[in-house]
Design a protein around this motif. Structure first.
Motif, PDB file in Angstrom:
ATOM      1  N   TRP A 333       0.812  -1.217   0.000  1.00 43.42           N
ATOM      2  CA  TRP A 333       0.000   0.000   0.000  1.00 43.42           C
ATOM      3  C   TRP A 333       0.847   1.269   0.000  1.00 43.42           C
ATOM      4  O   TRP A 333       0.605   2.197  -0.788  1.00 43.42           O
ATOM      5  CB  TRP A 333      -0.928   0.001   1.217  1.00 43.42           C
ATOM      6  CG  TRP A 333      -1.636   1.307   1.406  1.00 43.42           C
ATOM      7  CD1 TRP A 333      -2.722   1.754   0.720  1.00 43.42           C
ATOM      8  CD2 TRP A 333      -1.270   2.345   2.313  1.00 43.42           C
ATOM      9  NE1 TRP A 333      -3.078   3.007   1.156  1.00 43.42           N
ATOM     10  CE2 TRP A 333      -2.207   3.398   2.133  1.00 43.42           C
ATOM     11  CE3 TRP A 333      -0.261   2.487   3.268  1.00 43.42           C
ATOM     12  CZ2 TRP A 333      -2.154   4.573   2.867  1.00 43.42           C
ATOM     13  CZ3 TRP A 333      -0.201   3.663   4.009  1.00 43.42           C
ATOM     14  CH2 TRP A 333      -1.131   4.685   3.810  1.00 43.42           C
ATOM     15  N   GLY A 334       1.869   1.330   0.853  1.00 47.27           N
ATOM     16  CA  GLY A 334       2.697   2.530   0.929  1.00 47.27           C
ATOM     17  C   GLY A 334       3.433   2.813  -0.361  1.00 47.27           C
ATOM     18  O   GLY A 334       3.457   3.941  -0.852  1.00 47.27           O
ATOM     19  N   ALA A 335       4.042   1.776  -0.939  1.00 49.65           N
ATOM     20  CA  ALA A 335       4.786   1.957  -2.184  1.00 49.65           C
ATOM     21  C   ALA A 335       3.853   2.353  -3.331  1.00 49.65           C
ATOM     22  O   ALA A 335       4.194   3.200  -4.152  1.00 49.65           O
ATOM     23  CB  ALA A 335       5.543   0.669  -2.526  1.00 49.65           C
ATOM     24  N   ARG A 336       2.664   1.739  -3.373  1.00 50.76           N
ATOM     25  CA  ARG A 336       1.713   2.094  -4.430  1.00 50.76           C
ATOM     26  C   ARG A 336       1.232   3.532  -4.295  1.00 50.76           C
ATOM     27  O   ARG A 336       1.044   4.244  -5.295  1.00 50.76           O
ATOM     28  CB  ARG A 336       0.518   1.136  -4.413  1.00 50.76           C
ATOM     29  CG  ARG A 336       0.810  -0.203  -5.057  1.00 50.76           C
ATOM     30  CD  ARG A 336      -0.454  -1.037  -5.238  1.00 50.76           C
ATOM     31  NE  ARG A 336      -0.944  -1.557  -3.964  1.00 50.76           N
ATOM     32  CZ  ARG A 336      -2.030  -1.113  -3.340  1.00 50.76           C
ATOM     33  NH1 ARG A 336      -2.737  -0.128  -3.868  1.00 50.76           N
ATOM     34  NH2 ARG A 336      -2.411  -1.641  -2.194  1.00 50.76           N
ATOM     35  N   THR A 337       1.042   3.983  -3.052  1.00 51.84           N
ATOM     36  CA  THR A 337       0.625   5.372  -2.838  1.00 51.84           C
ATOM     37  C   THR A 337       1.677   6.337  -3.360  1.00 51.84           C
ATOM     38  O   THR A 337       1.353   7.334  -4.011  1.00 51.84           O
ATOM     39  CB  THR A 337       0.377   5.621  -1.341  1.00 51.84           C
ATOM     40  OG1 THR A 337      -0.693   4.781  -0.889  1.00 51.84           O
ATOM     41  CG2 THR A 337       0.037   7.081  -1.073  1.00 51.84           C
ATOM     42  N   LEU A 338       2.940   6.040  -3.095  1.00 52.92           N
ATOM     43  CA  LEU A 338       4.009   6.909  -3.580  1.00 52.92           C
ATOM     44  C   LEU A 338       4.114   6.865  -5.097  1.00 52.92           C
ATOM     45  O   LEU A 338       4.313   7.901  -5.747  1.00 52.92           O
ATOM     46  CB  LEU A 338       5.339   6.497  -2.947  1.00 52.92           C
ATOM     47  CG  LEU A 338       5.479   6.772  -1.451  1.00 52.92           C
ATOM     48  CD1 LEU A 338       6.723   6.088  -0.900  1.00 52.92           C
ATOM     49  CD2 LEU A 338       5.543   8.272  -1.183  1.00 52.92           C
ATOM     50  N   ARG A 339       3.998   5.693  -5.672  1.00 50.97           N
ATOM     51  CA  ARG A 339       4.132   5.575  -7.127  1.00 50.97           C
ATOM     52  C   ARG A 339       2.980   6.264  -7.857  1.00 50.97           C
ATOM     53  O   ARG A 339       3.190   7.005  -8.816  1.00 50.97           O
ATOM     54  CB  ARG A 339       4.191   4.095  -7.543  1.00 50.97           C
ATOM     55  CG  ARG A 339       5.430   3.363  -7.090  1.00 50.97           C
ATOM     56  CD  ARG A 339       5.636   2.082  -7.880  1.00 50.97           C
ATOM     57  NE  ARG A 339       4.521   1.172  -7.811  1.00 50.97           N
ATOM     58  CZ  ARG A 339       4.391   0.169  -6.942  1.00 50.97           C
ATOM     59  NH1 ARG A 339       5.342  -0.012  -6.022  1.00 50.97           N
ATOM     60  NH2 ARG A 339       3.344  -0.641  -6.975  1.00 50.97           N
ATOM     61  N   SER A 340       1.752   6.000  -7.401  1.00 49.38           N
ATOM     62  CA  SER A 340       0.579   6.419  -8.162  1.00 49.38           C
ATOM     63  C   SER A 340      -0.141   7.616  -7.562  1.00 49.38           C
ATOM     64  O   SER A 340      -0.960   8.242  -8.244  1.00 49.38           O
ATOM     65  CB  SER A 340      -0.405   5.252  -8.274  1.00 49.38           C
ATOM     66  OG  SER A 340       0.216   4.129  -8.864  1.00 49.38           O
ATOM     67  N   GLY A 341       0.118   7.925  -6.295  1.00 48.21           N
ATOM     68  CA  GLY A 341      -0.538   9.055  -5.663  1.00 48.21           C
ATOM     69  C   GLY A 341      -1.825   8.655  -4.963  1.00 48.21           C
ATOM     70  O   GLY A 341      -2.243   7.493  -4.975  1.00 48.21           O
ATOM     71  N   PHE A 342      -2.459   9.633  -4.331  1.00 51.34           N
ATOM     72  CA  PHE A 342      -3.731   9.389  -3.664  1.00 51.34           C
ATOM     73  C   PHE A 342      -4.790   8.986  -4.691  1.00 51.34           C
ATOM     74  O   PHE A 342      -4.903   9.581  -5.767  1.00 51.34           O
ATOM     75  CB  PHE A 342      -4.195  10.639  -2.917  1.00 51.34           C
ATOM     76  CG  PHE A 342      -3.337  10.964  -1.725  1.00 51.34           C
ATOM     77  CD1 PHE A 342      -3.234  10.076  -0.663  1.00 51.34           C
ATOM     78  CD2 PHE A 342      -2.634  12.143  -1.665  1.00 51.34           C
ATOM     79  CE1 PHE A 342      -2.455  10.372   0.431  1.00 51.34           C
ATOM     80  CE2 PHE A 342      -1.842  12.454  -0.574  1.00 51.34           C
ATOM     81  CZ  PHE A 342      -1.753  11.560   0.479  1.00 51.34           C
ATOM     82  N   ASN A 343      -5.554   7.954  -4.335  1.00 49.72           N
ATOM     83  CA  ASN A 343      -6.606   7.448  -5.221  1.00 49.72           C
ATOM     84  C   ASN A 343      -6.061   7.071  -6.596  1.00 49.72           C
ATOM     85  O   ASN A 343      -6.789   7.079  -7.589  1.00 49.72           O
ATOM     86  CB  ASN A 343      -7.725   8.475  -5.373  1.00 49.72           C
ATOM     87  CG  ASN A 343      -8.378   8.823  -4.044  1.00 49.72           C
ATOM     88  OD1 ASN A 343      -8.595   7.938  -3.217  1.00 49.72           O
ATOM     89  ND2 ASN A 343      -8.669  10.091  -3.838  1.00 49.72           N
ATOM     90  N   GLY A 344      -4.764   6.745  -6.644  1.00 52.88           N
ATOM     91  CA  GLY A 344      -4.168   6.245  -7.869  1.00 52.88           C
ATOM     92  C   GLY A 344      -3.866   7.285  -8.925  1.00 52.88           C
ATOM     93  O   GLY A 344      -3.483   6.932 -10.035  1.00 52.88           O
ATOM     94  N   HIS A 345      -3.998   8.594  -8.584  1.00 47.64           N
ATOM     95  CA  HIS A 345      -3.736   9.565  -9.650  1.00 47.64           C
ATOM     96  C   HIS A 345      -3.209  10.901  -9.154  1.00 47.64           C
ATOM     97  O   HIS A 345      -2.681  11.671  -9.948  1.00 47.64           O
ATOM     98  CB  HIS A 345      -5.025   9.819 -10.455  1.00 47.64           C
ATOM     99  CG  HIS A 345      -6.083  10.536  -9.689  1.00 47.64           C
ATOM    100  ND1 HIS A 345      -6.968   9.878  -8.878  1.00 47.64           N
ATOM    101  CD2 HIS A 345      -6.388  11.853  -9.621  1.00 47.64           C
ATOM    102  CE1 HIS A 345      -7.790  10.763  -8.336  1.00 47.64           C
ATOM    103  NE2 HIS A 345      -7.470  11.970  -8.754  1.00 47.64           N
ATOM    104  N   ARG A 346      -3.298  11.231  -7.891  1.00 45.45           N
ATOM    105  CA  ARG A 346      -2.955  12.581  -7.441  1.00 45.45           C
ATOM    106  C   ARG A 346      -1.578  12.616  -6.804  1.00 45.45           C
ATOM    107  O   ARG A 346      -1.345  11.964  -5.805  1.00 45.45           O
ATOM    108  CB  ARG A 346      -4.009  13.081  -6.448  1.00 45.45           C
ATOM    109  CG  ARG A 346      -3.963  14.585  -6.229  1.00 45.45           C
ATOM    110  CD  ARG A 346      -5.080  15.016  -5.310  1.00 45.45           C
ATOM    111  NE  ARG A 346      -5.140  16.469  -5.196  1.00 45.45           N
ATOM    112  CZ  ARG A 346      -5.835  17.114  -4.272  1.00 45.45           C
ATOM    113  NH1 ARG A 346      -6.518  16.423  -3.376  1.00 45.45           N
ATOM    114  NH2 ARG A 346      -5.843  18.423  -4.232  1.00 45.45           N
ATOM    115  N   TRP A 347      -0.667  13.373  -7.394  1.00 44.29           N
ATOM    116  CA  TRP A 347       0.684  13.583  -6.879  1.00 44.29           C
ATOM    117  C   TRP A 347       1.544  12.317  -6.898  1.00 44.29           C
ATOM    118  O   TRP A 347       2.470  12.159  -6.103  1.00 44.29           O
ATOM    119  CB  TRP A 347       0.658  14.171  -5.466  1.00 44.29           C
ATOM    120  CG  TRP A 347      -0.073  15.481  -5.371  1.00 44.29           C
ATOM    121  CD1 TRP A 347       0.011  16.533  -6.224  1.00 44.29           C
ATOM    122  CD2 TRP A 347      -1.004  15.877  -4.347  1.00 44.29           C
ATOM    123  NE1 TRP A 347      -0.794  17.565  -5.809  1.00 44.29           N
ATOM    124  CE2 TRP A 347      -1.434  17.186  -4.655  1.00 44.29           C
ATOM    125  CE3 TRP A 347      -1.505  15.249  -3.197  1.00 44.29           C
ATOM    126  CZ2 TRP A 347      -2.346  17.874  -3.866  1.00 44.29           C
ATOM    127  CZ3 TRP A 347      -2.418  15.923  -2.419  1.00 44.29           C
ATOM    128  CH2 TRP A 347      -2.833  17.220  -2.753  1.00 44.29           C
TER     129      TRP A 347
END
Length: 471
Positions: A333-347
């Protein structure tokens, strides 16, 4: 010199004691003095420098260096318990004749109050030494009043006419169980191996503890290294307390973001530091996330226009975008948040670093070492049978180096390595990185568990610096 003299005088006695104790990996107190044990043959027990007595509140402590806006600018940072009348740094080229006057730099002083119950206060002083001579060694010292000076120290300015730059990179380094410290001290003082130290988050464990006293002792422990070589940082989750106040106040990184995000050119390297913690401590808001993202986009865009001068783009942060430790919260979850951002698209960070061709990314957080293939969007890009040389990679290579040692000890891996992972180790240690020129870089992982043996090494050959793509 006083510290080195003490080390040399006590080395044989300490080696004997270490052999008798047979318990490497623990911190010791001998005769009221704190020591750190290690597997370093040069220094099996490292005597931790003492803080100045509370009876001398104006005496400088926690002295360390960082680069300013360029590698020919050095910022000297130190602290005192009390406010002082005239905080100064003086400096002079080692090649200058003894009668040549010292140059003086007046420090800017700020009061820092710890957020703990005692509200312990200290004064942080920052002096900028600007436009230094390329390749020159300098003696320097600091003072609280312009008359009594701290014993002279020395640093070297990188030679702008030479491309090669060398760094030590690590994260998750604590006051207790600081396994890599003695070997790093040898690298810096005896072998003079590095142009900079890069610490990718998590300091002291933790700097605010004991009303900030742990941070004071940690910075004093680092002083023999960080007073000789610029000590470049990024923030980690262990700095979060009191809205990251110890990190914001104790260090002096380039730029104006309170040390959270900045960049500086060091020879052929454009070093970019960011805060991954903004994604996880949203209790302090998200405005800073947007500011950092817009800054990073602009910085990387400009860096691509400057690839002739600084062809390598290197990103540092604390939490990794890829890892395979058995902590699914961080590596999933943490790595995916950094890669893709919040909700998979933001930042999301990965589209930016791919778009602008970030060559290498260094992370910590996991108390282990791991390196990846060139990877993007979860897939290996251009995998070959050669695990030792990456030739013209078309995606970012990620290195997790969070095993320098702290009281939380090791982190372990899932049994089956994912396809993106090339090498993994739970040994204590740190990473050496040498950029030889515009196209060749060597990375080596040093194991403290194996007496300084290089347990992993690989070369990146990149003759096509630039954006990897838009997708």
């Amino acid at each position: 010199m006083a510290l080195l003299t003490e080390l040399h005088r006590s080395r044989l006695a300490l080696l004997l004691l270490c052999c008798i104790s047979g318990a490497l990996g623990r911190d010791l107190t001998i005769g009221g003095r704190a020591y750190i044990q290690s597997t370093s043959r040069w220094l099996p027990l490292y005597p931790v420098p003492r803080l100045p007595s509370v009876k001398e509140p104006s005496e400088p402590r926690n002295i360390h260096l960082s680069f300013g806006d360029t590698e020919r600018d050095i910022v000297v940072t130190w602290s005192t318990v009390s406010k002082v009348s005239l905080p100064l740094a003086r400096f002079r080229a080692c090649s200058a004749p003894p009668h040549q006057p010292w140059q003086l730099a007046t420090a800017r002083s700020t009061k820092f109050v710890d957020g703990g119950p005692l509200k312990s206060a200290q004064w942080i002083h920052r002096a900028k030494l600007l436009n230094l001579s390329s390749g020159e060694r300098y003696n320097y010292s600091v003072s609280s009043d312009g008359s009594v000076w701290y014993p002279a120290m020395e640093f070297r300015v990188p030679n702008v006419s030479q491309a090669q730059r060398s760094f030590a990179v690590f994260g998750d380094f604590g006051l207790a169980n600081a396994q890599s410290l003695p070997r790093l001290l040898d690298d810096v003082t005896r072998q003079r191996m590095y142009d900079a130290i890069v610490h990718v988050g998590d300091f002291a464990y933790d700097m605010p503890d004991e009303n900030g006293a742990v941070g004071d002792r940690f910075m004093q422990m680092l002083q023999p290294i960080a007073s000789r070589v610029p000590y470049m940082t990024c923030v980690g989750n262990h700095e979060e307390k009191y809205n990251f106040s110890h990190y914001r106040n104790r260090f002096s990184m380039p730029g104006s973001s309170e040390n959270f995000f900045y960049s500086v050119n060091i020879g052929p390297v454009h070093l970019v530091s960011i805060s991954n913690e903004f994604y996880f401590f949203t209790n302090y808001g998200t405005a800073q996330l947007g500011r950092q993202y817009r800054w990073l986009d602009a910085d990387l865009r400009e860096a691509n226009l400057n690839r002739t001068a600084a062809p390598w783009i290197v990103l540092i942060g604390h939490r990794p975008l890829y890892c395979s430790n058995n902590d699914s919260r961080d590596c999933d979850w943490g790595a995916r948040t950094l890669r893709s951002g919040f909700n998979g698209h933001r930042w999301g960070l990965e589209p930016l670093i791919h778009k602008y061709g970030v060559d290498l990314a260094f992370w910590g957080h996991e108390h282990s070492y791991e390196r990846t293939w060139p990877v993007h969007n979860g897939s290996v890009v251009g995998k070959t049978s050669d695990t030792k040389t990456y030739t013209n990679p078309r995606a970012t290579v990620h290195v997790i180096t969070g095993s320098a040692g702290n009281k939380e000890k090791h982190a372990y891996f899932v049994d089956k390595a994912p396809k993106f992972s090339v090498f993994r180790s739970t040994d204590y240690g740190y990473t050496r990185v040498t950029f030889f020129n515009a196209s060749h870089a060597l990375l080596e992982q040093v194991s403290d568990d194996k007496q300084g043996q290089v347990i992993d090494s690989f070369t990146v050959v990149q003759k096509r610096h630039g954006p990897f793509g838009w997708n």
